[in-house]
Write an enzyme that holds these catalytic residues in place. Structure first.
Site, mmCIF file in Angstrom:
data_model
loop_
_atom_site.group_PDB
_atom_site.id
_atom_site.type_symbol
_atom_site.label_atom_id
_atom_site.label_comp_id
_atom_site.label_asym_id
_atom_site.label_seq_id
_atom_site.Cartn_x
_atom_site.Cartn_y
_atom_site.Cartn_z
ATOM 1 N N CYS A 51 -0.767 -12.083 -0.841
ATOM 2 C CA CYS A 51 -1.573 -10.919 -0.465
ATOM 3 C C CYS A 51 -2.964 -11.302 0.038
ATOM 4 C CB CYS A 51 -1.685 -9.941 -1.627
ATOM 5 S SG CYS A 51 -2.420 -10.654 -3.123
ATOM 6 N N GLU B 192 -3.076 -3.303 -7.124
ATOM 7 C CA GLU B 192 -3.332 -4.571 -6.434
ATOM 8 C C GLU B 192 -2.436 -4.592 -5.203
ATOM 9 O OE1 GLU B 192 -5.680 -6.562 -7.101
ATOM 10 O OE2 GLU B 192 -6.293 -5.698 -9.008
ATOM 11 N N THR C 201 0.831 -1.206 0.000
ATOM 12 C CA THR C 201 0.000 0.000 0.000
ATOM 13 C C THR C 201 0.860 1.248 0.000
ATOM 14 O OG1 THR C 201 -1.766 -1.167 1.172
ATOM 15 C CG2 THR C 201 -1.798 1.236 1.272
#
Length: 502
Positions: A248, A214, A194
């Protein structure tokens, strides 16, 4: 830095020129490029598996199933379905479009930048590239330097199979990525953290470039009091410790009641032993942390934690054992940042309502997993929480279903892909209207021309104003239609019988 900037600019100009010349637009060109990529995958399967073993000690099963074969199947899907995907999409025509052809055309965006990630070093550059090619774009691909063996193999193979006037692959560190982000692209597709995703979005904003991000986040795994704990734990363990936790969409932490903790831990201990034996370090089915920096980051999260299973580590081997932590607190570092490693904290909450409030108080996760034998509990979580993806009584499998969009929401990402969704991500849905009878329709069209009169206003208002749907009348007309249809069928059958008698 200046030389890298010049190289980046030259690559961009080269690929943009190829797009302008139409080298990727036609159906035939797209199929040819996809077939070239498919050959690269098929002819170098073992080389990619070996490279991922060097980077992550990734077991062959994981490299084949969720990397190489996954990419191969995605490419086959695009080749098989491309003609259908490219067809103009017809739409319903309201009064304003009567007599005209209305449809949606999917145009290529132009030149796209694809930045891959190290945890799935084959899949994460290849999947977006397949969609970009299928949609008719040119592309620059940047695999992650954190998985150097796979990146180097890409660099060696790519020019042998792909048209480098249309598709460029560049390796290097953050300096190279920064130089690329200074250029103007028509779309940027980024997979990673992020924090870096925010940098990518800021760079794209300078050129008003759309992005697909993503990212990740902390994916909760809720175990309801009413469920088969053994099944739930086997699925959370297999998902969490797959790729040594470096996924993830892996479950980041377990939420369960305090009085369930002992049973959950007991089942986890059994599952870890079943999957990896007495000593997971000696198991060929258990991977490693990608590098020393990530190893130290993950180990630091264990400070002050109550370790119930595992906890062993070896920096020289980049090994961290499958580890389970109990009595985790919301304020602990392990509950604040994405773990991205084989640590599984258990966080206690007593009711589904408490769990929902806790999940909603944090950033929206990429995926949310709920295990319960009560479908109402699963529906409660699905309807009252927000996440990129949701699974009831399953874990991580949604990432391999090509008919489901893969992507996050909020801090866990923006946009989605996989299967046709990747094609859509790299396409512009262009609204199209064509009036083939424009000379005939001119009389009706004149009502829109000035000078405007009250009469024209009344006519246009009457024609274009939508009416609220009367569900009672709609049901009445449906029933009436069915009765009429049955009456007609009765008459037809009666007539056929009469003919047969004659």
């Amino acid at each position: 830095m200046a030389d890298i900037g010049v190289d980046a600019k030259m690559m961009v100009e080269k690929c943009r020129r190829a797009f302008d010349e139409g080298k990727t637009r036609s159906y035939e060109a797209r199929i040819q490029h996809l077939q070239n990529l498919l050959r690269m995958i098929a002819e170098n399967k073992k080389a990619f598996v070996d490279a991922m073993y060097k980077d992550l000690r990734k077991p062959e099963f994981e490299s084949v199933t969720f990397e190489v074969d996954f990419g191969y199947n995605e490419c086959i899907l695009a080749i098989n379905e491309l003609q259908q995907w490219m067809k103009p999409e017809k739409v319903a025509i309201p009064m304003a479009g009567v007599g005209k052809q209305c449809f949606i055309n999917r145009d290529p965006l132009g030149l796209v930048l694809i930045i891959g990630a190290w945890n799935y070093p084959f899949q994460l550059p290849i999947h977006p590239l397949i969609g970009a090619i299928a949609a008719g774009n040119t592309a620059i691909i940047k695999p992650s330097e954190v998985s150097p063996a796979t990146a180097q193999l890409f660099e060696e193979l790519f020019p042998k199979y792909m048209d480098t006037s249309c598709f460029q692959l560049v390796t290097g560190d953050a300096v190279v990525t920064t130089a690329l982000l200074e250029q103007r692209f028509d779309h940027i597709f980024f997979t990673g953290s992020t924090s870096i995703g925010k940098i990518v979005q800021m760079a794209a904003a300078k050129h008003l470039t759309p992005v697909t991000l993503e990212l990740g986040g902390k994916c909760p795994f809720y175990i309801d009091s009413n469920c088969d704990i053994d099944v739930a734990v086997h699925r959370v363990a297999s998902s969490k410790f797959y790729n040594a936790g470096q996924t993830c969409i892996a479950p980041d932490f377990i939420i369960c009641r305090k009085d369930q903790t002992d049973r959950v831990v007991s089942c986890l201990r059994k599952a870890v032993k079943e999957f990896f034996g007495e000593n997971p370090k000696n198991s060929r089915d258990y991977g490693r942390v990608v590098n020393a920096r990530h190893f130290k980051r993950i180990c630091a999260l264990l400070d002050g934690q109550e370790i119930e299973i595992g906890g062993e580590s070896d920096e020289d081997d980049l090994y961290i054992a499958p580890t389970v932590i109990i009595n985790a607190k919301d304020t602990d570092g392990i509950m604040q940042e994405e773990i991205f490693g084989p640590l599984l904290p258990i966080f206690n909450l007593e009711t589904p309502e408490e769990a929902i409030r806790f999940i909603n108080s944090r950033e929206k996760p990429l995926a949310l997993y709920v295990f319960s034998s009560n479908m109402r509990v699963i529906d409660q979580f699905r309807n009252q929480t927000s996440s990129g993806m949701f699974c009831g009584n399953e874990c991580m499998v949604q990432g391999g279903v090509e008919t489901l969009p893969f992507g996050g929401i909020g801090h866990s990402g923006t946009g989605n892909y996989h299967g046709k969704f990747t094609f859509e991500t790299f396409s512009h849905r262009k609204a199209c209207m064509v009036d083939p009878m424009y000379t005939v329709s001119e009389l009706a069209r004149r009502v829109f021309y000035a000078p405007y009169t009250d009469r024209k206003t009344a006519i246009i208002s009457w024609i274009l104003r939508k009416k609220p749907k009367n569900r009672t009348m709609s049901f009445f007309f449906q029933v009436t239609g069915l009765v009429v249809l049955l009456a007609v069928l009765y008459k037809v059958i009666h007539w056929v019988k009469g003919c047969m008698r004659k």
